[in-house]
Design a protein around this motif. Sequence first.
Motif, PDB file in Angstrom:
ATOM      1  N   ALA A  60       0.901  -1.244   0.015  1.00  0.00           N
ATOM      2  CA  ALA A  60      -0.019  -0.081  -0.043  1.00  0.00           C
ATOM      3  C   ALA A  60       0.810   1.334   0.063  1.00  0.00           C
ATOM      4  N   PRO A  61       0.803   2.229  -1.006  1.00  0.00           N
ATOM      5  CA  PRO A  61       1.518   3.458  -1.115  1.00  0.00           C
ATOM      6  C   PRO A  61       1.533   4.155   0.376  1.00  0.00           C
ATOM      7  N   ALA A  62       0.297   4.396   0.956  1.00  0.00           N
ATOM      8  CA  ALA A  62       0.319   5.278   2.264  1.00  0.00           C
ATOM      9  C   ALA A  62       1.076   4.576   3.236  1.00  0.00           C
ATOM     10  N   GLU A  63       0.989   3.229   3.376  1.00  0.00           N
ATOM     11  CA  GLU A  63       1.885   2.517   4.408  1.00  0.00           C
ATOM     12  C   GLU A  63       3.219   2.344   4.027  1.00  0.00           C
ATOM     13  N   ASN A  64       3.644   2.313   2.818  1.00  0.00           N
ATOM     14  CA  ASN A  64       5.105   2.733   2.588  1.00  0.00           C
ATOM     15  C   ASN A  64       5.428   4.317   2.840  1.00  0.00           C
ATOM     16  N   VAL A  95       0.827   9.932  11.191  1.00  0.00           N
ATOM     17  CA  VAL A  95       2.457  10.269  11.068  1.00  0.00           C
ATOM     18  C   VAL A  95       2.485  11.100   9.617  1.00  0.00           C
ATOM     19  N   ASN A  96       1.679  10.612   8.682  1.00  0.00           N
ATOM     20  CA  ASN A  96       1.851  11.303   7.321  1.00  0.00           C
ATOM     21  C   ASN A  96       0.951  12.176   6.986  1.00  0.00           C
ATOM     22  N   GLY A  97       0.037  12.557   7.900  1.00  0.00           N
ATOM     23  CA  GLY A  97      -0.803  13.687   8.000  1.00  0.00           C
ATOM     24  C   GLY A  97      -1.973  13.521   7.012  1.00  0.00           C
ATOM     25  N   ASP A  98      -2.333  12.253   6.640  1.00  0.00           N
ATOM     26  CA  ASP A  98      -3.592  12.100   5.608  1.00  0.00           C
ATOM     27  C   ASP A  98      -4.754  12.019   6.288  1.00  0.00           C
ATOM     28  N   GLY A  99      -4.928  12.172   7.902  1.00  0.00           N
ATOM     29  CA  GLY A  99      -6.297  11.938   8.238  1.00  0.00           C
ATOM     30  C   GLY A  99      -6.561  10.412   8.419  1.00  0.00           C
ATOM     31  N   ILE A 100      -6.095   9.414   8.073  1.00  0.00           N
ATOM     32  CA  ILE A 100      -6.578   8.006   7.804  1.00  0.00           C
ATOM     33  C   ILE A 100      -5.354   7.152   8.704  1.00  0.00           C
ATOM     34  N   LEU A 153     -10.162  -0.718  12.312  1.00  0.00           N
ATOM     35  CA  LEU A 153      -9.329   0.496  12.715  1.00  0.00           C
ATOM     36  C   LEU A 153      -8.340   0.883  11.505  1.00  0.00           C
ATOM     37  N   VAL A 154      -7.934   0.161  11.057  1.00  0.00           N
ATOM     38  CA  VAL A 154      -6.770   0.452   9.794  1.00  0.00           C
ATOM     39  C   VAL A 154      -7.828   1.021   8.743  1.00  0.00           C
ATOM     40  N   GLY A 155      -7.583   2.049   8.030  1.00  0.00           N
ATOM     41  CA  GLY A 155      -8.521   2.837   7.123  1.00  0.00           C
ATOM     42  C   GLY A 155      -9.344   3.508   7.661  1.00  0.00           C
ATOM     43  N   THR A 156      -9.562   3.766   9.133  1.00  0.00           N
ATOM     44  CA  THR A 156     -10.684   4.688   9.532  1.00  0.00           C
ATOM     45  C   THR A 156     -10.191   6.121   9.858  1.00  0.00           C
ATOM     46  N   SER A 157     -10.677   6.934   9.779  1.00  0.00           N
ATOM     47  CA  SER A 157     -10.563   8.324   9.650  1.00  0.00           C
ATOM     48  C   SER A 157     -10.302   8.733  11.200  1.00  0.00           C
ATOM     49  N   TYR A 158      -9.097   9.570  11.554  1.00  0.00           N
ATOM     50  CA  TYR A 158      -8.939   9.805  12.678  1.00  0.00           C
ATOM     51  C   TYR A 158      -9.892  10.629  13.712  1.00  0.00           C
ATOM     52  N   GLY A 159     -10.986  11.149  12.727  1.00  0.00           N
ATOM     53  CA  GLY A 159     -12.132  11.910  13.478  1.00  0.00           C
ATOM     54  C   GLY A 159     -13.019  10.856  13.966  1.00  0.00           C
ATOM     55  N   ASP A 160     -13.007   9.611  13.558  1.00  0.00           N
ATOM     56  CA  ASP A 160     -14.091   8.490  13.741  1.00  0.00           C
ATOM     57  C   ASP A 160     -13.448   7.237  14.593  1.00  0.00           C
ATOM     58  N   ALA A 195       1.100   1.072   9.873  1.00  0.00           N
ATOM     59  CA  ALA A 195       2.386   1.495  10.461  1.00  0.00           C
ATOM     60  C   ALA A 195       2.366   2.663  11.452  1.00  0.00           C
ATOM     61  N   GLU A 196       1.310   3.191  11.717  1.00  0.00           N
ATOM     62  CA  GLU A 196       1.045   4.372  12.472  1.00  0.00           C
ATOM     63  C   GLU A 196       0.570   3.701  13.834  1.00  0.00           C
ATOM     64  N   VAL A 197       0.059   2.503  14.002  1.00  0.00           N
ATOM     65  CA  VAL A 197      -0.245   2.023  15.314  1.00  0.00           C
ATOM     66  C   VAL A 197       0.890   1.402  16.008  1.00  0.00           C
ATOM     67  N   LEU A 198       1.177   1.745  17.392  1.00  0.00           N
ATOM     68  CA  LEU A 198       2.134   1.385  18.307  1.00  0.00           C
ATOM     69  C   LEU A 198       1.406   0.367  19.316  1.00  0.00           C
ATOM     70  N   ILE A 199       1.828  -0.811  19.525  1.00  0.00           N
ATOM     71  CA  ILE A 199       0.897  -1.730  20.333  1.00  0.00           C
ATOM     72  C   ILE A 199       1.819  -2.679  21.019  1.00  0.00           C
ATOM     73  N   GLN A 200       1.948  -2.492  22.355  1.00  0.00           N
ATOM     74  CA  GLN A 200       2.514  -3.158  23.460  1.00  0.00           C
ATOM     75  C   GLN A 200       1.575  -4.553  23.498  1.00  0.00           C
ATOM     76  N   PRO A 201       2.371  -5.568  23.306  1.00  0.00           N
ATOM     77  CA  PRO A 201       1.772  -7.092  23.367  1.00  0.00           C
ATOM     78  C   PRO A 201       0.924  -7.060  24.581  1.00  0.00           C
ATOM     79  N   ASP A 202       1.568  -6.464  25.497  1.00  0.00           N
ATOM     80  CA  ASP A 202       0.772  -6.706  26.958  1.00  0.00           C
ATOM     81  C   ASP A 202      -0.689  -6.370  26.981  1.00  0.00           C
ATOM     82  N   MET A 203      -1.436  -5.557  26.017  1.00  0.00           N
ATOM     83  CA  MET A 203      -2.669  -5.085  26.187  1.00  0.00           C
ATOM     84  C   MET A 203      -3.689  -5.795  25.333  1.00  0.00           C
ATOM     85  N   ILE A 204      -3.145  -6.756  24.306  1.00  0.00           N
ATOM     86  CA  ILE A 204      -3.937  -7.417  23.361  1.00  0.00           C
ATOM     87  C   ILE A 204      -5.003  -8.130  24.165  1.00  0.00           C
TER      88      ILE A 204
END
Length: 683
Positions: A270-274, A470-475, A442-449, A479-488
């Motif tokens: 995906a271009p946005a992910e890259n 990170v890339n300011g596209d509002g989506i 979650l992935v592909g969701t707008s930051y407003g939703d 790659a923008e999600v940071l997850i600690q395994p302890d929360m899953i």
Amino acid sequence: MSDLQSRFRRRLLLYYSLFTLGLLGFVAMMGLLEHSNADALWLGYVFLFVTIAIYACIGLICRTSDLNEYYVAGRRVPAMFNGMAIAADWMSAASFIGLAGILFASGYEGLAYVMGWTGGYCLVAFLLAPYLRKYGGYTIPDFLAARYGNGKPGGNMPVRAIAVLAASLCSFVYLVAQIQGVGLIVTRFIGVEFAVGVFFGLAGILVCSFLGGMRAVTWTQVAQYIMLIVAFLLTVSLIAWKHHGEVLPQVSYGSLLSQLDKQEQELRQAPAENQVREIFRRQAGALDERIARLPQSFFEDRAALDARLLELRERNAPLREIKTVERERATFPVDAADALQQWTLQRDEALARSQPATSSTEPYPAATEEERQSKRLNFVLLVFCLMLGTASLPHILTRLYTTPSVRESRNSVAWAVFFIALLYVSAPTLAALVKYEFFHHLVGTSYGDLPQWVVQWRKVDPPVFGIKDVNGDGIVQWAEVLIQPDMIVLAAPEIAGLPYVISGLIAAGALAAALSTADGLLLTIANALSHDVYYHMVDRQASHQRRVTTAKIVLLGVALFASYVTSLRPGNILFLVGAAFSLAASSFFPVLVLAIFWRRTTAAGAVAGMATGLAVAVYYIFVNYPFFTRITGIFGNRWFGVDPIASGAFGVPAGFAAAIIVSLITPRNAPVIDRLVSYLRRG
């Protein structure tokens, strides 16, 4: 006697069957209350406090001052119930919280934990269980001191001393991980600060073990096993039923893995992910440049930050901007050495986030063949350390003393494997189900939703979840999600949109897992210090009452100190647990195996084996794990690229070598030791 034992088993079956039915009824009642618009936060309080109250009641009912009951539960625990207690003792916060999380985060590589922990019980059943139970005793140092004691009353004191040190150290590291898990659970579901949550969890641990010792811990752990397995299996089934129409996804989640693999391949292209990954690569490059210019870059950046803060204050900028820069200044490194460590960690994190999505099915995914070989080596060595560590953990081996006979001891290990497998088969399924939810909701969701659960988990301290455009596209990009395994696991019901009552249930299950293991660990440390140090080394004339009182005082002191260490946040739960396994394997596995299967092993060899194995493992962790390198400024080189969690890969061979070499150059044991070994090895 057999008739008495039979009646005892039937009574236990009745009590715990009623407990299970009561638990299911309680969950149903809480669900009805939520459906009638009861406050969700209140439900979380009820789940945690009611379950702790139940454990406290069992602890009070089972209180005892009898030495045999306090140390080994009277040696009358039936095999099935001892198997449940072993499973609860075993399935710590790492198994309940961390296993599904590591499978979620690293896919195939996480199977090292499943393979290592399960394989370890085969070693326990065939190599150690029958011999330890046949000997009897109260602690693992007790067995080693007698085996290498040459017939001396109280056994060999140097062997006992180094065994106590090793047992206390590996159990303490493991204990810190459990208390950290309790702190995380309480922080999220009650809303207190992490340090407060840690000491709240301490109270829950003490009510189970302080008054009744092994007797109270055993029957509490059986109840805790029922709690944790019901919570885990019910959560998995409800998520699968709601989104996939399946009740037993454990037998059919292969199709779900195929879907995840396809989506991960799409995310890699995906271009946005890259674009996001390229931003992280540039950040890593900038940090590399700052590190290369140290110490000059430290002084320049600090001066620039001070000038920026002064400028904002002089022009009376908005308070939000000023506070943001003030926080940045407060977290800025204090000196060039601190800058090196902070920036190195930030660079490594940026590099990790610049990598493509981890595959759920591809073995050892890596950019180069060299990296792939390094991952393969670490996978094999981690399995090795976890297997030998499982066969060496004092709090697990001590449970083998609680059964009525050698046969029951073997059977209890078989039951434990069955009860543990119920969760281990379900953990990969839960990891796949939660990742599917991330990709689709979650992935592909707008930051407003953003979903409401995102807001809640971003507030948890210490941070376990982060998301930033990170890339300011509002989506939202993966790659923008940071997850600690302890929360899953803890967040799984909220992520899947299940009723909050299931979140409360999973929190209660996680708390049961952490408390059950913490109780066993605390008891192991306290019993080793009171029985092996106080009684055998300080006061051989101490009465049974004084020995039990001493154990309780030591237990309280160890618990308070462990809570303080946990408040310093020494590392993630899974690493601490893995390190405990490496320490246990390095110090105990060589001398336990040699004690049973090689008569030529001497006391000097045992001391050399334990000391050498433990020293090698501790050194390797000390010079390679970030928590210690930040404190000391000492950095070591990773031997053959092995991760510090697998330090036992060096400690175990070193322990065997030292024990064998020193035994060969020191005088043979007395004939009494030959008779003891012959007795242990007779059918």
